[in-house]
Design a protein around this motif. Structure first.
Motif, PDB file in Angstrom:
ATOM      1  N   ARG A 114      -9.525  -2.129   2.940  1.00 39.50           N
ATOM      2  CA  ARG A 114      -8.739  -2.130   1.820  1.00 39.50           C
ATOM      3  C   ARG A 114      -9.229  -2.619   0.514  1.00 39.50           C
ATOM      4  N   ILE A 152      -3.087  -2.041  -4.281  1.00 38.87           N
ATOM      5  CA  ILE A 152      -3.855  -2.254  -3.132  1.00 38.87           C
ATOM      6  C   ILE A 152      -4.109  -0.746  -2.333  1.00 38.87           C
ATOM      7  N   ARG A 153      -5.381  -0.472  -2.146  1.00 36.54           N
ATOM      8  CA  ARG A 153      -5.558   1.012  -1.624  1.00 36.54           C
ATOM      9  C   ARG A 153      -6.209   0.693  -0.147  1.00 36.54           C
ATOM     10  N   GLU A 154      -6.247   1.845   0.265  1.00 37.57           N
ATOM     11  CA  GLU A 154      -6.778   1.734   1.704  1.00 37.57           C
ATOM     12  C   GLU A 154      -7.574   3.111   1.746  1.00 37.57           C
ATOM     13  N   ILE A 206       0.701  -1.168   0.020  1.00 42.19           N
ATOM     14  CA  ILE A 206       0.007   0.019   0.093  1.00 42.19           C
ATOM     15  C   ILE A 206       0.882   1.356  -0.171  1.00 42.19           C
TER      16      ILE A 206
END
Ligand SMILES: [Zn+2]
Ligand SMILES: [Zn+2]
Length: 424
Positions: A418, A407-409, A388
């Motif tokens: 996520r 992958i992002r948050e 991330i």
């Protein structure tokens, strides 16, 4: 013939009263209402864990539901049974003299096929038969550039594995929302080897399941070999002979079954001009299986490579080609590894069975197949944080739809959530 109760349809006259009972008093979860214009009806599905309840409210005075209520009052309207092969079921019933409303399937909600049996044939009950659409799987190849490297997600066809085994300790009501199960509790997956191309040549990471599986296993894993790795390579103007290097993430059949094939006089390397790059300790484990991993390490997949003289063993975490570096994760198998692809200051990672699908982003969503789940958890927690923060492009080997993404948050009320920003 096998038929599974899919849902029970209930004709309602006053929708608010119906919701007051089923939703508010009983506490059942209601999904989004769906309008079926051809029937002038609005349907609310109620989740009961197994078969659902479907509340049917007329949206016009000439709706068949309105006519039903006028004639018989509100209440049980139909039951729906799910079958695997609707055309075959209809032929079977017709041959037995069962009176059918529909002799041919027609299209129902969500691209399912449906047909009605006449109530007189079922002792006064209207029976709907339904064939669910096959779960979606994307069988396509796609490329991206990463510095000097060209990365191409290939595929070796679809397969299915037990949903419970794929999500370990996660209860089914949670995982089936993101990975719907079929009637045999299996979820749809893909096998996606990754082709890495650069000035030094071509390297294939993993090579799918191949063609050696016996009929029984093909059925268990729902293997459909109509399109496979040869087709994916051909889409890129390549064939097996054009691959000089094949790297194994680990030696499970769904990753390295495609390494060998049946020749005229026994098993031979499937890639005739390739060196096979295999971690020595993984080879040791794979050739000494125990009861827990014997079904995953199929000796025919890799043992014939050694006498053929095509294996280059390596030890530990190494850079196997410029920009291609293996890192042991353990967890899934003792020597399971992911592959870092680094060029031009950018990083992509082939995550293999560490994060097999985008449904496995949360740390505790670890496969039941893993031999050392706590090791998976520890590695994954650290790795996803790193992914991330540094915006790695992750290749998901088994995801049915998403080939690669970042992958992002996102901060939410229940903490950080996520998600994957899809790249391929
Ligand atoms: Zn595996
Ligand atoms: Zn796998």
């Amino acid at each position: 013939m096998k038929a599974v109760l899919d849902h029970v349809g209930i004709a309602v006259d006053r929708l608010d009263d119906a919701l007051a009972f089923y939703r508010d008093a009983l506490g059942l979860e209601v999904s989004m209402p769906e309008d079926v214009p051809s029937q002038r009806v609005r349907a609310h599905m109620l989740d009961t864990g197994g078969a659902a309840l479907e509340l049917l409210a007329a949206t016009a005075a000439d709706s068949p539901i309105a006519a039903f209520i006028t004639k018989r009052g509100p209440g049980l309207h139909h039951i729906t049974l799910r079958v695997d092969d609707l055309p075959a079921t209809l032929r079977h019933l017709a041959a037995r003299g069962v009176r059918l409303v529909d002799t041919e399937p027609r299209t129902g909600a969500h691209e399912s096929l449906v047909a009605f049996i006449h109530p007189s044939a079922a002792r006064g009950v209207l029976v709907e038969l339904k064939q669910a659409p096959p779960p979606a799987v994307r069988l396509a190849t796609a490329s991206m550039t990463l510095g000097d490297l060209t990365l191409t997600a290939l595929h070796d066809g679809p397969f299915r594995l037990d949903g419970g085994a794929m999500f370990g300790v996660v209860p089914k009501p949670l995982w089936e929302k993101v990975s719907p199960a079929d009637d045999r509790n299996r979820i749809q997956l893909a096998m996606r080897p990754l082709l890495v191309e650069s000035s030094w040549g071509r390297l294939l990471i993993d090579c799918g399941v191949g063609e050696k599986m016996p009929e029984k296993a093909r059925d268990i894993y729902a293997l459909d070999r109509a399109v496979h790795l040869d087709h994916a390579l051909a889409e890129r103007g390549l064939d097996a002979a054009a691959i000089p290097f094949v790297l194994a993430s680990h030696l499970h059949f769904d990753h390295f079954g495609g390494a060998t094939k049946r020749g005229a006089s026994g098993l031979v390397p499937r890639f005739p001009n390739a060196r096979y790059l295999i971690r020595d300790a993984e080879w040791e484990d794979a050739t000494h299986p125990h009861e827990r991993n014997r079904a995953s390490y199929l000796q025919d997949d890799f043992v014939p490579l050694k006498p053929a003289g095509v294996v280059d063993f390596y030890t530990g975490d190494v850079t196997v080609k410029p920009g291609v570096r293996v890192v042991r994760t353990g967890g899934h198998t003792g020597q399971h590894q992911i592959v870092y692809l680094e060029s031009g200051g950018k990083t992509a990672v082939f995550a293999a069975d560490l994060i097999p699908t985008i449904a496995h982003l949360q740390d505790p969503w670890v496969m039941g197949y893993d031999l050392f789940p706590m090791e998976t958890l520890a590695f994954k927690r650290r790795f996803i944080r790193e992914a991330i923060d540094r915006e790695y492009v992750i290749f998901f080997e088994h995801d049915p739809l998403v080939l690669a993404g970042i992958i992002r948050e996102q901060e939410g009320s229940g903490g950080a959530k996520r998600f994957v920003e899809q790249i391929l």
